[in-house]
Scaffold this motif. Structure first.
Motif, short mmCIF file in Angstrom:
data_model
loop_
_atom_site.label_atom_id
_atom_site.label_comp_id
_atom_site.label_asym_id
_atom_site.label_seq_id
_atom_site.Cartn_x
_atom_site.Cartn_y
_atom_site.Cartn_z
N TRP A 23 0.80 -1.22 0.00
CA TRP A 23 0.00 0.00 0.00
C TRP A 23 0.83 1.27 0.00
N ASN A 24 2.10 1.19 0.31
CA ASN A 24 2.93 2.39 0.37
C ASN A 24 3.06 3.04 -1.01
N SER A 25 3.07 4.37 -1.03
CA SER A 25 3.15 5.11 -2.30
C SER A 25 4.45 5.89 -2.45
N GLU A 132 -2.34 8.79 -6.26
CA GLU A 132 -0.93 8.43 -6.12
C GLU A 132 -0.07 9.01 -7.25
N CYS A 163 0.48 6.34 2.25
CA CYS A 163 -0.40 5.66 1.29
C CYS A 163 -1.35 6.65 0.62
#
Length: 465
Positions: A23-25, A132, A163
């Motif tokens: 989920w990290n952006s 994102e 995120c």
């Protein structure tokens, strides 16, 4: 929820924390707690970015007509509207570089986030509905800028993941956030606490409904509303960015009927109510509305009472819109009829300069509002509700002036950049002593105003070639 319960029966032994990577952006913001096994994670703390952590600027409402404000913030615009334009956030980040940290960052929430990051049993993440692809670099830049501040400690503005909204899940922010929380609950069956901070009440309500729908007795959850933390951009910079946004919108529009241009409404001179005073008088109007509705009151050719609650600001006009009062009267009001100012050309010019610079609050004038009047608009129907006026009296020690016979609080509605029913309203103000029938308020309402001028930016049809 069967899947969540089934996973909850397993004992997690992995230290991979793959859900964080999923989920990290922002690659440079990812902080996987590799030394902590997954089964040791018992808490998840989630922080919204805009107006929760960071003072993201929204449009300054008093600069725009209600119609234009709706367009600027509409996600239906080809460029996605205000909240999908990186330039506004970029401008706020640049401003944060030269300001004290507390100007741009919510100190209370920053301290909570720091505690979350320090705790070994806790995952802390930033979760925002911004796209994102458009915003991950800017969010990362904002955090890096904050960490570069001399006031910053080594563990502030650190999170396990940042995120942003990924494509293909949901265009609705609350649904996207719920999907992420569901995934984390599934991945970490050891979670016993989930806390989420957000400034939007409707999002908080959605999260509460989500948590209540979970069949997870082990989970203690908190959906905590945060008072919105915001700072407007400098007026001229904001207007420049808005004009550029509209220009880009018009260049992208395929259907020319969606194009629109910008124009100013007539400039209005008078005593402009503060936001708090505007709200007080709106409440007074609604009191009368409820009182008459409670009596099943009908008036004006049988139509039900429905007051017009004007868009901010209401004001006490000193002259007709588009016109001004004599220069000497402007100086007298600004100086409160100070003879030393009036006897000095230098001071006169200084007062006029300050007046035209339009700095709200620099010339405060207080009034007592004593009466209210309800008058049918010239074309009264469901879209043209009854107009509301208030009679005001200035404080005795204050010099005031008006080209109208009485000090009357009123507001305007707009059709494109034109004031609706301007001729009728102006004639009513000129002849208020016979044209307006007043009803005394139960109690006088003190209001604060500042003497000045204002105009609003409006949406107008795009000129044909």
């Amino acid at each position: 929820m069967e899947k969540l319960r089934a996973v909850g029966e397993m004992s997690g032994k992995s230290s991979d924390h793959s859900v964080l990577r999923k989920w990290n952006s922002c690659a440079h913001e990812l902080a996987v707690p590799s030394e902590v096994p997954e089964h040791a994670i018992t808490k998840l703390h989630i922080y919204d970015f805009d107006n929760t952590l960071f003072a993201t600027p929204g449009p300054t409402e008093q600069l725009y007509t209600r119609e234009l404000l709706g367009k600027l913030t509409s996600s239906e615009l080809p460029n996605g509207g205000w909240w999908n334009e990186p330039e506004f956030l970029q401008a706020a980040i640049e401003i944060s570089r030269s300001k004290p940290r507390r100007f741009s960052w919510n100190e209370e929430i920053v301290k909570l986030a720091e505690g979350s990051y320090r705790a070994k049993d806790t995952l802390s993440i930033v979760l925002t509905g911004r796209e994102e692809g458009k915003f991950h670099e800017l969010i990362q830049c904002a955090l890096q800028t904050a960490r570069s501040h001399k006031e910053c400690s080594s563990e502030e503005f650190r999170f396990n993941a940042v995120c942003l909204k990924k494509t293909g899940i949901s265009k609705y922010t609350s649904e996207y956030k719920k999907e992420l929380m569901h995934d984390f609950l599934e991945h970490y069956p050891s979670l016993r606490e989930l806390t989420i901070y957000d400034d939007r009440v409707h999002q908080i309500d959605a999260f509460k409904s989500f948590f209540n729908s979970l069949d997870l007795p082990r989970l203690q959850w908190f959906a905590i509303p945060v008072p919105p933390f915001t700072k407007p951009l400098p007026k001229e910079q904001e207007l420049e960015l808005v004009m550029e946004m509209v220009r880009k919108n018009n260049n992208r529009v395929i259907n020319s009927s969606q194009n629109f241009d910008l124009a100013w409404t007539p400039k209005q001179t008078g005593f402009i109510l503060t936001v708090a005073s505007h709200r007080l008088l709106s409440i007074e109007a609604m009191k009368l509305f409820r009182k008459r509705r409670g009596r099943n009151h009908k008036n004006f050719a049988g139509r039900a009472f429905k007051p017009k609650l004007y868009e901010y600001p209401m004001y006490i006009p000193c002259a007709e819109p588009g016109n001004t009062i004599p220069v000497l009267e402007t100086v007298k009001i600004w100086s409160n009829n100070d003879t030393s100012t009036l006897d000095s050309e230098e001071k006169v010019q200084s007062a006029l300069k300050k007046f035209h610079q339009q700095q709200p609050g620099k010339c405060m004038v207080r009034f007592q509002v004593t009466d209210i009047a309800i008058i049918p608009s010239p074309h009264h129907n469901k879209k043209k509700p009854l107009e509301v006026y208030f009679k005001a009296t200035p404080e005795p020690s204050r010099y005031t002036f008006s080209l109208f016979p009485e000090f009357i609080v009123m507001g305007h509605s707009y059709n494109n950049n034109a004031i609706e029913d301007l001729d009728e309203v102006t004639d009513r103000l000129r002849n208020s002593k016979r044209a307006i029938r007043w009803t005394p308020l139960d109690n006088a309402v003190p209001i604060k105003t500042f003497f000045g001028q204002y105009a609003k930016l409006a949406s107008v049809p795009y000129p044909n070639d």
